[in-house]
Enzyme design. Structure first.
Site, short mmCIF file in Angstrom:
data_model
loop_
_atom_site.label_atom_id
_atom_site.label_comp_id
_atom_site.label_asym_id
_atom_site.label_seq_id
_atom_site.Cartn_x
_atom_site.Cartn_y
_atom_site.Cartn_z
N HIS A 1 4.71 -5.82 -10.57
CA HIS A 1 4.27 -4.49 -10.14
C HIS A 1 5.48 -3.62 -9.85
CE1 HIS A 1 4.92 -5.09 -5.73
NE2 HIS A 1 4.46 -6.33 -5.92
N ASP B 1 5.47 -0.76 -7.97
CA ASP B 1 5.44 -0.03 -6.71
C ASP B 1 6.02 -0.84 -5.56
OD1 ASP B 1 3.13 -1.73 -7.04
OD2 ASP B 1 2.26 -0.80 -5.26
N ASP C 1 10.33 -7.69 -3.21
CA ASP C 1 8.92 -7.43 -3.54
C ASP C 1 8.79 -6.11 -4.28
OD1 ASP C 1 6.17 -7.55 -3.63
OD2 ASP C 1 5.89 -6.98 -1.55
N GLU D 1 0.02 -2.33 -6.73
CA GLU D 1 -0.34 -3.62 -6.14
C GLU D 1 -0.32 -3.58 -4.62
OE1 GLU D 1 0.42 -7.61 -4.41
OE2 GLU D 1 1.71 -5.84 -4.39
N GLU D 2 0.54 -2.75 -4.04
CA GLU D 2 0.70 -2.72 -2.59
C GLU D 2 -0.48 -2.07 -1.86
OE1 GLU D 2 2.75 -4.48 -1.25
OE2 GLU D 2 4.57 -4.66 -2.46
N ASP E 1 2.50 -14.69 -12.08
CA ASP E 1 2.73 -13.53 -11.23
C ASP E 1 3.64 -13.92 -10.08
OD1 ASP E 1 2.56 -10.95 -10.26
OD2 ASP E 1 0.48 -11.08 -9.62
N HIS F 1 8.91 -6.19 3.07
CA HIS F 1 8.12 -5.13 3.72
C HIS F 1 8.73 -4.70 5.04
CE1 HIS F 1 3.98 -5.56 1.51
NE2 HIS F 1 5.01 -5.78 0.70
#
Length: 488
Positions: free
Chosen positions: A118, A120, A153, A187-188, A216, A460
């Protein structure tokens, strides 16, 4: 007396059998033959990852608030840095900013494979910008780490896949199976009404594509060091992920001026609701894949400790009981309940006419969103509550551990490092992978980056960063994975 002697005899026999069993209770032999060396360009990867981190592709719940120009900048970066990918693979923009790359294989009769990623990232929490050692979107490479949002991430994973395909193309490699690269854009956003990954999976389904496997993001490779008992590395392969559900539970009351309060305001009544919900947790049960994880680790401990671990079948109820008392461990064996938000009166001197809490549930495979609502209503004694479903997604299916793709993942890890333990596990958070369940039965979540647990906690959070010394092996892994998985 004969009963006592019988019990002692049985106990003695059990101890002898356990001692013998522990001696032979060792890991299954998996090929440790070294893999062919792969040429990788870590310096290029560092430059490309740093550049990608500098583009703040932040996804938001409301698509109208997203700066889509940043996603287009990232797409232009891909095209500039990976020219062979764009020359040899077709590239389609799906939905708002998702990308679908198709690398046609020599044999159209073979089921294709897909590598997911992903684009994002999550935003930086307001007010914490100055807490970063280096700017969150600076992509600073200090020679030890690359810093910034997305370093773990998951622009690290995304760029590594593109680097590996570019490298394979430069070597003239062509896969037997078609290879899809599916890069979502949101995805987030948990349990979004629409998603890039969902659109990508729908596009494949509409074309009649059924995938042999999906890879993934997932668990990293962690060092397991427990005194003289265990010194190994653990590669956790996610074979399933938990579901997600948000519910709002409310109670109503008369309201009025705070100078004349009742015995319990709406918030007071809500406190009883919270006690009921937190006091009635979902039952904990050790799934087969968690038992398999413990078994894999247990077979790798030193001999004295194996006397205990070889009897996991007998100790399973005790282990389950202990796990329920430890929140991180409990999340592996039961659906979790988290009361996360509360709201009531708009002012300190006003009695609330309605008070609400929001509860977040993370469901184990087999527990549905409907089951969660039933659980709420059964757990709360106050039957006048209002229960409102806000959003969620069902738990994923559980992928098999006896598939060709899981065996290849295991072989790649153990042939790279014979001391590595490869075991299935349950992903606590969400990934894009679950969207592909209608087009694939073998879905796995694994990131081949050797990582310290402390670094994973920056994901995050503040000072997210990736160590440079883990990059070479990750790039080699993806090249080997594509070679082996795309073969007949």
């Amino acid at each position: 007396m004969w009963i006592l002697w019988t019990i002692l005899g049985i106990l003695g026999a059990f101890i002898v059998i356990t001692l013998i069993r522990a001696a032979f209770w060792t890991p299954e032999k998996i090929s440790s033959e070294p893999l062919d060396e792969e040429n990788v360009d870590v310096e290029k990867y560092r430059r490309d990852l740093s550049a990608a981190i500098q583009i703040p592709t932040i996804s938001k719940v409301n698509p109208d608030e997203v700066d889509w120009d940043e996603f287009q900048k990232l797409h232009r970066l891909f095209e500039e840095r990976f020219p062979l990918v764009y020359k040899n693979l077709s590239c389609e923009e799906i939905s708002l900013a998702s990308l679908l790359f198709t690398w046609k294989g020599k044999n159209p009769d073979l089921e294709p494979i897909a590598l997911l990623g992903h684009q994002d990232v999550v935003p930086v929490a307001e007010g914490t910008e100055q807490d970063w050692t280096h700017p969150a979107f600076g992509g600073v490479d200090d020679g030890e780490f690359i810093w910034g949002r997305g370093a773990l991430d998951m622009k690290n994973h995304l760029i590594a896949v593109l680097e590996s395909v570019e490298s394979l193309l430069s070597e003239g490699f062509q896969p037997e199976r078609t290879v899809y690269l599916c890069f979502g854009h949101d995805e987030e956003i948990v349990a979004a009404k629409t998603s890039g990954a969902g659109a990508l999976a729908d596009a494949l389904k509409a074309r009649g594509v059924h995938l042999d496997s999906v890879l993934d993001e997932g668990g990293a490779v962690l060092d397991l060091k427990v005194g003289n008992i265990l010194a190994k590395r653990l590669a956790g392969v996610g074979i399933a992920e938990k579901g997600y559900a948000d519910y709002r539970v409310s109670v109503t009351a008369k309201g009025g001026h705070s100078s004349q309060p009742p015995v319990h305001t709406a918030i007071g009544e809500l406190a009883e609701v919270i006690r009921d919900i937190e006091g009635h947790q979902f039952k904990g049960k050790m799934p087969d894949f968690v038992y398999a994880l413990f078994t894999k680790i247990g077979k790798n401990v030193s001999y004295p400790a194996r006397i205990v671990t070889c009897n996991l079948w007998l100790l399973k109820p005790l282990v389950t009981f202990v796990m329920k008392k430890i929140p991180p461990a409990a999340s592996l064996i039961r659906t979790t309940t988290g009361v996360t938000m509360a709201e009531g009166s708009p002012a300190a001197n006003v009695l609330p006419q309605k008070a609400s809490i929001t509860i977040n549930f993370r469901m184990m495979p087999g527990v549905t969103i409907a089951d969660v609502e039933d659980h709420i209503r059964k757990s709360v004694r106050n039957k006048n509550i209002e229960v409102e479903y806000l959003k969620g997604k069902e738990a994923s299916k559980v992928s098999p551990t006896d598939s060709r793709s899981f065996r290849i993942l295991e072989e790649l890890c153990t042939r790279t490092d014979p001391d590595m333990i490869v075991a299935p596990y349950l992903v606590m958070g969400g990934t894009d992978a679950y969207h592909y369940e209608e087009v694939c039965d073998n879905i796995y979540r694994f990131a081949p980056f050797v990582m310290d647990t402390k670094l994973l906690l920056t994901m995050h959070g503040t000072n997210e960063r990736i160590p440079i010394d883990c990059m070479g092996d990750a790039l080699k892994f993806f090249k080997r994975y594509i070679r082996m998985m795309s073969a007949e």
